[in-house]
Scaffold this active site. Sequence first.
Site, mmCIF file in Angstrom:
data_model
loop_
_atom_site.group_PDB
_atom_site.id
_atom_site.type_symbol
_atom_site.label_atom_id
_atom_site.label_comp_id
_atom_site.label_asym_id
_atom_site.label_seq_id
_atom_site.Cartn_x
_atom_site.Cartn_y
_atom_site.Cartn_z
ATOM 1 N N ASP A 11 0.875 -1.150 0.000
ATOM 2 C CA ASP A 11 0.000 0.000 0.000
ATOM 3 C C ASP A 11 0.927 1.218 0.000
ATOM 4 O O ASP A 11 2.103 1.109 0.361
ATOM 5 C CB ASP A 11 -0.879 -0.024 1.256
ATOM 6 C CG ASP A 11 -1.744 1.206 1.388
ATOM 7 O OD1 ASP A 11 -2.382 1.601 0.395
ATOM 8 O OD2 ASP A 11 -1.775 1.788 2.495
ATOM 9 N N ASP A 13 0.141 5.132 0.978
ATOM 10 C CA ASP A 13 0.047 6.092 2.081
ATOM 11 C C ASP A 13 0.029 5.372 3.425
ATOM 12 O O ASP A 13 -0.798 4.511 3.679
ATOM 13 C CB ASP A 13 -1.213 6.953 1.933
ATOM 14 C CG ASP A 13 -1.204 7.755 0.629
ATOM 15 O OD1 ASP A 13 -0.106 8.075 0.131
ATOM 16 O OD2 ASP A 13 -2.296 8.051 0.120
#
Length: 184
Positions: A11, A13
Amino acid sequence: MPSADRLVILDRDGVINQDSDDYIKTLDEFIPYPSAIAAIARLSQAGWSVAVATNQSGIARGYYDETTLETMHHRLHTLVREAGGEIAHIAVCPHGPDDGCSCRKPLTGLLEQIRDALGMKTLKGSWMVGDSLRDVQAGEAMGCHSALVRTGKGARTLAKGKGLETARVFADLDEFVDWLVTTH
C-alpha cells in the site's frame, strides 16, 4: 516475469510515505519515510519484485488530479532508483468509495492489475503489506500472505483488532523487510 513467491505488494500512504486524514494532495505533502525507500531498495537487491496498490479517492473527490498523482509517483520511482531499487508497477484506484468500481481495496481489482501487468498467473504466495484492514483483506482474497505495519493508520487498525488474525505485524516497512529477507 516475477514469481509470486518473490513479489511484495505495498500500500502507499502510511506504508511508503506519511499519511494524512486530509489526503496527500501535492508533491510537497508526499513525504516518503526514508527507511521505506531504503527497504524497497533492499527488497530489489535481494531479488524481490515490488509493486504498489493504492486507493487514491482524492482524485474522485477533486482534491488533486491524475497529473499531480503521476508527479508523486515519478518522485517515488526516482527515490527508489537512487537508492538502488525498482518498483515494477504501481496500480491506482482513482475512484471514490461509492463509485461501484472493482479496484478499490478491499476488492481485488488493483491486485489483479498488478498480476496482469507483471504477466503472472497468480499472486498466491506473494506478500501484501498495508496499514489498514482493507489492504490485508485484498491481499488475502488473492492468496497473498499479509503484513500490517503500525505506521500510517496501522496502529489504529491494530487497536480495532478485527480481521487481522493471519496478518503478521511489524513496526514499519523496514522491520518487515528485515524479517522477510532473513527468513525467506
